[in-house]
Structures are given as C-alpha cells and as structure tokens.
Write an enzyme that holds these catalytic residues in place. Structure first.
Site, PDB file in Angstrom:
ATOM      1  N   ASP A   6       0.817  -1.124   0.018  1.00  0.00           N
ATOM      2  CA  ASP A   6      -0.034  -0.070   0.057  1.00  0.00           C
ATOM      3  C   ASP A   6       0.809   1.148  -0.128  1.00  0.00           C
ATOM      4  OD1 ASP A   6      -2.524  -1.189  -0.075  1.00  0.00           O
ATOM      5  OD2 ASP A   6      -2.473  -1.510   2.208  1.00  0.00           O
ATOM      6  N   ARG A  30     -11.438  11.111  10.051  1.00  0.00           N
ATOM      7  CA  ARG A  30     -12.910  10.820   9.568  1.00  0.00           C
ATOM      8  C   ARG A  30     -13.842  11.252  10.766  1.00  0.00           C
ATOM      9  NH1 ARG A  30     -12.446   5.451   5.869  1.00  0.00           N
ATOM     10  NH2 ARG A  30     -10.514   6.019   4.691  1.00  0.00           N
ATOM     11  N   SER A  68     -14.725   2.397   7.033  1.00  0.00           N
ATOM     12  CA  SER A  68     -14.146   1.796   8.172  1.00  0.00           C
ATOM     13  C   SER A  68     -13.267   3.097   8.810  1.00  0.00           C
ATOM     14  CB  SER A  68     -13.405   0.567   8.082  1.00  0.00           C
ATOM     15  OG  SER A  68     -12.411   0.959   7.160  1.00  0.00           O
ATOM     16  N   ALA A  71      -3.423   6.434  -1.202  1.00  0.00           N
ATOM     17  CA  ALA A  71      -4.639   7.197  -1.991  1.00  0.00           C
ATOM     18  C   ALA A  71      -6.025   6.346  -1.898  1.00  0.00           C
ATOM     19  CB  ALA A  71      -4.299   7.386  -3.546  1.00  0.00           C
ATOM     20  N   SER A  72      -7.051   6.682  -2.270  1.00  0.00           N
ATOM     21  CA  SER A  72      -8.219   6.154  -2.203  1.00  0.00           C
ATOM     22  C   SER A  72      -8.602   5.255  -3.422  1.00  0.00           C
ATOM     23  CB  SER A  72      -9.503   7.145  -1.661  1.00  0.00           C
ATOM     24  OG  SER A  72     -10.680   6.591  -1.654  1.00  0.00           O
ATOM     25  N   PHE A  73      -8.898   4.112  -3.193  1.00  0.00           N
ATOM     26  CA  PHE A  73      -9.463   3.444  -4.388  1.00  0.00           C
ATOM     27  C   PHE A  73     -10.846   3.913  -4.657  1.00  0.00           C
ATOM     28  CE2 PHE A  73      -6.421  -0.197  -3.254  1.00  0.00           C
ATOM     29  CZ  PHE A  73      -5.652   0.162  -4.053  1.00  0.00           C
TER      30      PHE A  73
END
Length: 449
Positions: free
Chosen positions: A195, A279, A273, A337-339
């Site tokens: 990752d 968040r 999650s 980075a966000s998928f």
C-alpha cells in the site's frame, strides 16, 4: 451619525475635514474574508460589498472560510431549496467566483478521442520520470530489488520473480502487461504492490520503484493500480475484492441513471471503516445533524468493539452503486490514495474530496472547483460547503456533471492500457544497460481462454 457630525463641526470648519471624518466612520463597515490555502497560509480579499474579490493563486487548492459565527447563525439549518434571496446569493458570490475562475484557468487534457491518454496523462508521466533524466544504471536498479517484485519483459515475453507479497495484486498488474506484450520493448522494473510507496524524495539518488500511489515526499514512479482489474480491498459486499473496472463502470453508470439528480438525497454521505481518526468529525456531525450528513463507520478486520466505531454498533456496508442515491459524496484517503475516488465520480454526484496530497497517476488532471469540491483535512468547512451546495443546486449539478464526464471519457480500461504502454516505453529508454534474463524469474503466461 449625529455625534460624529457634531464633533466634526466643532473641530473642522471646512468640507475637507468633514469628508475625512465620514471616511473614518465608514471604514469599519468594510470586512474581509479569509482564504486559506492548502499550505495553511492565509490571504485576505475584500468582501465589504458582498461581491468578493478572491481568486485562484498559482493553481493551489483553496478552501474558503467565508462565514463568521453570525453568518452561520443566519443560515437556515436543513434548507434544501435551490433558490436564494439576494442576501444569500451575495454570501455565496465568492464561491461562485472561485468556480468561475477555476473554469477559466482550466485546460482540458484532451479533445482528441484517438490519442487522449497520450495528451491527458503525459504531464504526470513526464513528472514521474524527471528524477531519472540522466538515465538508470544497473546498479541503481539492483539497489531497489528488495522494495518490490521484479518483472522483466524480454522478446515480448513476461517474466516475474516467484515470490509476490500479494498474488492477486500481481495478477491485476499482469493482466495489462500480458495484453500489451507485443508492443513493449525489452525492460525490467521493480513493482511495489504494498500500500505504501518506497522511494523517499530526499535520498541522494532517485530510486526507480513503481508504486500505485505516493505523496509529495516520495519519488516513486506511478503505475495504474492493480484494482483496475483485480486485487482490490475485500469487504462483505465485494468478497473477491474490488476489480474489473470495466464492469464496475457499467454498474455505476446504470445506478446513476436510476438515481437522476432530481431524485438524489441532498445530504453528504460516507460509509467506511475507521482507518483514521481524521474521519471522526464527519461521523459525529452526522449524529448531531442527520439531515445534513449521513456518515457512519462500518466494521473492518481490525474491529474489536464499539470503541472502534465511536461508541455505536458498526453500520451496514453500502455498495458503491448505492452511493449514487446521494448528491454529495465524501472521499477520504486510506493508507495511501483512495481506491474509492474514481467510483464516486461516476455516480454523477458532487465529490467532496478531503484534503490530501496522496495521488494516483490520473489525479493531477482532476481539478478542484472544476471536477470536485476540496474540503479541509480537519473538516472545519463541511457545514459551509454543504450549505453552499444546497443553496446553489445549479452549481453543484454542473460540478458533478464535469467530474463524471472526465472519468467516463478519460479513465476507461483502454486509457489504463495506453498509460501502461506509454509508461514502460518511456521508462525503458532511460535504462543505460541491456536487459538480461535473471536466474530467479519464471515466465508468466496468459492463461485466459
């Protein structure tokens, strides 16, 4: 202002002095609006007349802090109307101007359908290879062998080290390499399937490591993530992991059609999650103002108790397709980075991208205020942003449409294949030695029927 006028007559007997006192009296009526850049610095622009005078500066991502406490108190909670009074309209004028200036400065990456990827992502490719302008030596390549999986292409055949840390991720990469073999030169590369990126930018010599994502402190060479084909995060709704971008695109577009703009729920939406406490403010705001935000934590593999979901049971997972029911979709970075990001755009919803400098190869062509709305990392501007979008439905819909159009036109599997081809062709030109088959690799063959 009778008091001020009386003093002026006592001390000034001419029109000039009276004029000066009037200027002094009026000066406090001029206010200023603070504009914070991504770097955290502040700038100010006049907003005394309600029109605003703020602009994009040097292409930085800007997030505006427009409303003081009195302004927020005057905002009607839960107002979802698309119309606005002249006072409300003036309140949002700075944002509208920011969008207008972003559009004026924006240069679409391509208008040529036949070669759009070569124009569209050429800047990203060039930037990633700049640290290697003097070439890549064999010693430089050997120095990074422990940072990823070794691949070789020799005589249009694909070879790989036997060990791969995440086999499904390697398989997702190999799908594209096998498909392009006949067009690729002899080359070898170290591909990181972790990752996290590997090549810190402050090292004396640039390290030629391929990674799917990086931030500004890394010099890794970006490649299209394995998740375009397979090996993405596995959750209950996607037990095999995210993949098959071509099929997911179709499903998302169908869901967007089934949930047109007029029927979407006008709230900010997030399900995911708790990979980061960043968040938390959004989830807590959702509990306080459920008519404004619908955000909740789901269970992941690290979940042990309700403490991991801020004191409540984990929420049910929501498919990416079902995200299309909402007008405003939040995107947070994950470990890197966000998928999730590319999927959200195809819902034809406004993507609220929380501040992060983690990128994939295509991010640079997505522009704030053109394709998405930037949100501060501390989420302090969420209330203002959502109020803006609710009060300016036309602006919101246009941003959503531009984001969807970009991803639809410029991020197909064909675009991904073309980027792989261009990347490996240009990278191979930098190798200052002839590639020779290594003893520790074996041939990867196309097993598809």
């Amino acid at each position: 202002m009778p008091g001020l006028a009386t003093h002026a007559e006592l001390f000034c007997k001419n029109l000039v002095c009276i004029f000066l006192f009037i200027l002094v009296a009026l000066a406090p009526l001029t206010s200023s609006t603070e504009v914070r850049s991504e770097s955290g610095s502040s700038e100010f622009c006049s907003a005394g007349n309600g029109e605003g005078d703020c602009s994009i500066n040097s292409g930085r991502v800007l997030s505006l802090e427009l409303l003081d406490e009195r302004d927020l108190a005057e905002t009607t909670p839960g107002d979802t109307g698309t119309g606005a009074s002249s006072t409300t309209s003036d309140k949002w004028s700075v944002y509208r101007k920011l969008v207008s200036e972003a559009l004026e400065a924006y240069r679409p990456c391509s208008t040529d359908k036949e070669s759009n990827v070569r124009v569209c992502y050429r800047r990203a490719l060039k930037k990633d290879l700049e640290p290697f302008a003097d070439g890549i030596s064999r010693d430089a390549f050997l120095s990074v062998l422990d940072h990823g999986t070794v691949y070789q292409i020799i005589n249009n055949r694909l070879y790989r080290q036997r060990d791969c840390l995440f086999p499904s991720r390697c398989s997702g990469i190999e799908h594209f390499l096998l498909k392009l073999l006949k067009d690729l030169p002899d080359t070898e590369m170290v591909v990181n399937v972790r990752d996290y990126p590997q090549a810190y930018a402050n090292h004396a010599a640039a390290a030629p490591v391929f990674s799917f994502s990086k931030s500004s402190v890394f010099d890794d060479i970006l490649y299209p993530a394995w998740t375009f084909w397979e090996g993405g995060p596995a959750i209950m709704l996607y037990p095999q992991g995210l993949g098959r971008w071509d099929l997911m695109r179709d499903r998302l577009l169908q869901s967007a059609d089934a949930h047109p703009w007029e029927k979407k729920t006008p709230v900010g939406f997030f399900r995911g999650s708790r990979t980061s406490a960043d968040r938390d403010p959004l989830v807590l705001l959702s509990r306080q103002q459920p008519g404004l935000v619908d955000a909740a934590y789901t269970k992941n593999q690290a979940w042990r108790s309700e403490d991991d979901t801020l004191g409540l049971p984990p929420a049910d997972e929501v498919s990416l397709e079902d995200h299309c029911q909402y007008k405003y979709l939040f995107n947070f970075r994950g470990v890197a980075a966000s998928f999730r990001l590319k999927h959200l755009f195809l819902c034809d919803a406004v993507v609220l991208n929380v501040e992060s400098d983690w990128v994939e190869f295509f991010y640079d062509e997505l522009k704030p205020w053109v394709h998405y709305i930037p949100v501060r990392k501390d989420l302090s501007d969420v209330q203002i942003i959502l109020d803006l979008l609710r009060a300016n439905d036309d602006l919101a819909r246009q941003i959503a449409s531009r984001g969807k159009e970009f991803v639809f036109r410029h991020l197909s599997l064909t675009n991904v294949e073309d980027y792989w081809k261009d990347l490996l062709t240009e990278y191979s030109k930098l190798l200052r030695y002839a590639v020779v088959k290594r003893p520790d690799v074996y041939e990867i063959k196309n097993t598809a029927s």
